[in-house]
Design a protein around this motif. Structure first.
Motif, PDB file in Angstrom:
ATOM      1  N   VAL A 136     -84.349  -2.769  44.799  1.00 51.19           N
ATOM      2  CA  VAL A 136     -84.864  -3.634  43.736  1.00 51.19           C
ATOM      3  C   VAL A 136     -85.186  -5.021  44.279  1.00 51.19           C
ATOM      4  CG1 VAL A 136     -84.327  -4.712  41.519  1.00 51.19           C
ATOM      5  CG2 VAL A 136     -83.637  -2.346  41.952  1.00 51.19           C
ATOM      6  N   ARG A 137     -84.314  -5.537  45.164  1.00 50.47           N
ATOM      7  CA  ARG A 137     -84.572  -6.859  45.737  1.00 50.47           C
ATOM      8  C   ARG A 137     -85.863  -6.867  46.549  1.00 50.47           C
ATOM      9  NH1 ARG A 137     -79.015  -6.791  47.115  1.00 50.47           N
ATOM     10  NH2 ARG A 137     -79.571  -6.589  49.324  1.00 50.47           N
ATOM     11  N   ILE A 138     -86.069  -5.808  47.335  1.00 54.29           N
ATOM     12  CA  ILE A 138     -87.296  -5.721  48.131  1.00 54.29           C
ATOM     13  C   ILE A 138     -88.518  -5.617  47.213  1.00 54.29           C
ATOM     14  CG2 ILE A 138     -88.591  -4.264  49.740  1.00 54.29           C
ATOM     15  CD1 ILE A 138     -85.947  -3.588  51.104  1.00 54.29           C
ATOM     16  N   ALA A 139     -88.407  -4.815  46.154  1.00 50.37           N
ATOM     17  CA  ALA A 139     -89.530  -4.655  45.218  1.00 50.37           C
ATOM     18  C   ALA A 139     -89.860  -5.970  44.521  1.00 50.37           C
ATOM     19  CB  ALA A 139     -89.207  -3.570  44.192  1.00 50.37           C
ATOM     20  N   VAL A 140     -88.809  -6.698  44.109  1.00 54.02           N
ATOM     21  CA  VAL A 140     -89.032  -7.980  43.437  1.00 54.02           C
ATOM     22  C   VAL A 140     -89.671  -8.983  44.383  1.00 54.02           C
ATOM     23  CG1 VAL A 140     -87.878  -9.972  42.399  1.00 54.02           C
ATOM     24  CG2 VAL A 140     -87.200  -7.655  41.746  1.00 54.02           C
ATOM     25  N   LEU A 141     -89.137  -9.093  45.593  1.00 54.78           N
ATOM     26  CA  LEU A 141     -89.705 -10.039  46.557  1.00 54.78           C
ATOM     27  C   LEU A 141     -91.129  -9.665  46.937  1.00 54.78           C
ATOM     28  CD1 LEU A 141     -86.838 -10.954  49.073  1.00 54.78           C
ATOM     29  CD2 LEU A 141     -88.082 -12.474  47.551  1.00 54.78           C
ATOM     30  N   ALA A 142     -91.368  -8.357  47.113  1.00 56.81           N
ATOM     31  CA  ALA A 142     -92.718  -7.917  47.468  1.00 56.81           C
ATOM     32  C   ALA A 142     -93.715  -8.231  46.368  1.00 56.81           C
ATOM     33  CB  ALA A 142     -92.717  -6.413  47.772  1.00 56.81           C
ATOM     34  N   SER A 143     -93.321  -7.972  45.110  1.00 54.58           N
ATOM     35  CA  SER A 143     -94.234  -8.255  43.995  1.00 54.58           C
ATOM     36  C   SER A 143     -94.516  -9.740  43.875  1.00 54.58           C
ATOM     37  CB  SER A 143     -93.647  -7.723  42.687  1.00 54.58           C
ATOM     38  OG  SER A 143     -92.450  -8.408  42.359  1.00 54.58           O
ATOM     39  N   ILE A 144     -93.479 -10.568  44.082  1.00 57.57           N
ATOM     40  CA  ILE A 144     -93.676 -12.016  44.002  1.00 57.57           C
ATOM     41  C   ILE A 144     -94.583 -12.503  45.128  1.00 57.57           C
ATOM     42  CG2 ILE A 144     -92.514 -14.247  44.192  1.00 57.57           C
ATOM     43  CD1 ILE A 144     -90.105 -12.987  42.796  1.00 57.57           C
ATOM     44  N   CYS A 145     -94.320 -12.028  46.358  1.00 58.01           N
ATOM     45  CA  CYS A 145     -95.129 -12.472  47.502  1.00 58.01           C
ATOM     46  C   CYS A 145     -96.583 -12.018  47.362  1.00 58.01           C
ATOM     47  CB  CYS A 145     -94.536 -11.931  48.800  1.00 58.01           C
ATOM     48  SG  CYS A 145     -92.933 -12.650  49.238  1.00 58.01           S
ATOM     49  N   VAL A 146     -96.789 -10.765  46.940  1.00 57.97           N
ATOM     50  CA  VAL A 146     -98.153 -10.265  46.777  1.00 57.97           C
ATOM     51  C   VAL A 146     -98.878 -11.036  45.674  1.00 57.97           C
ATOM     52  CG1 VAL A 146     -99.518  -8.266  46.053  1.00 57.97           C
ATOM     53  CG2 VAL A 146     -97.664  -7.972  47.694  1.00 57.97           C
TER      54      VAL A 146
END
Length: 346
Positions: free
Chosen positions: A268-278
Motif C-alpha cells: 500500500v505504501r508503494i502504491a500510494v507513493l507511486a500514485s503521488i509521484c506519477v
C-alpha cells in the motif's frame, strides 16, 4: 391599443433549457426537502443522515484535557449521503458566485466566448482554492500539524478525526463531485470536457484516498501562481516521502487489518507513493507544456511588433522613401504636402 409582445419566451417546464436556466432553484428545492425533513419525527432519522456528520464517537476526557469528553468521527458508508447533500450545497454556492460576481464582471469586461468560459472556470476555482486554503491552514494550526509534523505518521492509523477535519474532507469530496453536473449546467464545450475530467478525477482520487486510508494530506497549488504551483508540487512530494516512505515505514504495526483500518503495509505504501509521484510528475509536465505554449504565443505576438531596421540604398528611390516616411509609415510632412502645394500655387 396595441398589445405588447414579450421579447423572450420562457422555455417549457422540465425542458433542456428550463433545467439549465433554473438548475440552482431546482437544486435548492431538493436541498430544502432534506432540511424540512428534520422538522418531522417520521423523516428526521433519514434526513439527519444527509445533513449532519455521521459515525460520532464520544471519548472520555484525559488528565491533559480540560473538557469532560471529546467527540471524534470515523468514516463509513453513510458518508455518501452527507457528501450528496453538500454536493447540492456546492451547486447552489456555485450559482450564487456565478450570478452575483462573475456575470457582473463579464458584462463589464465584454469577454469573448472563449475568454468568458475560461474566466468563469478560473473564477470558480479561485474562490474555492482561497476558501480551502484558509480553512486548511486553520486546521493545520489548530491540529498542531505545523508545530509537530510527526503527528502525520505517529500513532497510525488515524481512525478518528475531529469535526472540522471530517467536515473538510466531506466538503472537498462534495465540491469536486459537484463539478461533474456543472459540466452540463455550464454548457461546457466538448473539447474542454476531457481536460476538466482529468483534474477533477485526480482531485477526487487523492482526497478520497487520503480519507479512506486514514492519512492526512493537503496539496494546494502568471508569476505568483507559477511559483506557488511548483512549490506546492515539491512540498507535496517531500511530505509524502517523509510521511509514507519514512514515518509509516518505521511504525511498529505493519499488518494489514481492515477491522482497525490499518493499511500500513509495504504494498500500500508503494502504491500510494507511486500514485503521488506519477500524479505530481503529470501535473508538472502539463504545467511546463502550458508555460512553454504561453511563451511561444507571447513571442509570436511580439514578433510583428518589432520594427525592422531601415535598409539604406543608394539612388533616388532611397531619398524618396526617406522623405515620404520612415519604415513604410507616412510622416506629417507627407500629410501636409498637398497643403504646401496649394500655398505654393497661390
Amino acid at each position: 391599443m396595441a398589445i405588447r409582445k414579450k421579447s423572450t419566451k420562457s422555455p417549457p417546464v422540465l425542458s433542456h433549457e428550463f433545467v439549465l436556466q433554473n438548475h440552482a432553484d431546482i437544486v435548492s428545492c431538493v436541498a430544502m426537502v432534506f432540511l424540512l425533513g428534520l422538522m418531522f419525527e417520521i423523516t428526521a432519522k433519514a434526513s439527519i443522515i444527509f445533513v449532519t456528520l455521521q459515525y460520532n464517537v464520544t471519548l472520555p476526557a484525559t488528565e491533559e484535557q480540560a473538557t469532560e469528553s471529546v467527540s471524534l468521527y470515523y468514516y463509513g458508508i453513510k458518508d455518501l449521503a452527507t457528501v450528496f447533500f453538500y454536493m447540492l450545497v456546492a451547486i447552489i454556492i456555485h450559482a450564487v458566485i456565478q450570478e452575483y460576481m462573475l456575470d457582473k464582471i463579464n458584462r463589464r469586461m465584454h469577454f469573448s466566448k472563449t475568454k468568458h468560459s475560461k474566466f468563469n472556470e478560473s473564477g470558480q476555482l479561485s474562490a474555492f482554492y482561497l476558501f480551502a486554503c484558509v480553512w486548511g491552514t486553520f486546521i493545520l494550526i489548530s491540529e498542531n500539524y505545523i508545530s509537530d509534523p510527526t503527528i502525520l505518521w505517529r500513532a497510525y492509523p488515524h481512525n478518528l478525526m475531529t469535526f472540522q477535519m471530517k467536515f473538510f474532507y466531506i466538503s472537498q469530496l462534495a465540491y469536486w463531485l459537484h463539478a461533474f453536473p456543472e459540466l452540463y449546467f455550464q454548457k461546457t464545450k466538448k473539447e474542454d470536457i476531457p481536460r476538466q475530467l482529468v483534474y477533477i478525477g485526480l482531485y477526487l482520487f487523492h482526497i478520497a484516498g487520503a480519507y479512506l486510508l486514514n492519512n492526512e494530506k493537503y496539496q494546494k497549488g502568471f508569476s505568483l501562481w507559477a511559483v506557488l504551483f511548483v512549490l506546492g508540487r515539491l512540498l507535496t512530494l517531500i511530505l509524502s516521502v517523509l510521511t509514507v516512505g519514512f514515518g509509516l515505514a518505521r511504525a511498529e504495526n505493519q499488518k494489514l487489518d481492515f477491522s482497525t483500518g490499518n493499511f500500513n503495509v509495504l504494498a500500500v505504501r508503494i502504491a500510494v507513493l507511486a500514485s503521488i509521484c506519477v500524479t505530481q510528475a503529470f501535473m508538472m509536465w502539463k504545467f511546463i507544456n502550458f508555460q512553454l505554449r504561453r511563451w511561444r504565443e507571447h513571442s509570436a505576438f511580439q514578433a510583428p511588433a518589432v520594427k525592422k531596421k531601415p535598409t539604406v540604398t543608394k539612388g533616388r528611390s532611397s531619398k524618396k522613401g526617406t522623405e515620404n516616411g520612415v519604415n513604410g509609415t507616412l510622416t506629417s510632412n507627407v500629410a501636409d504636402s498637398p497643403r504646401n502645394k496649394k500655398e505654393k500655387s497661390s
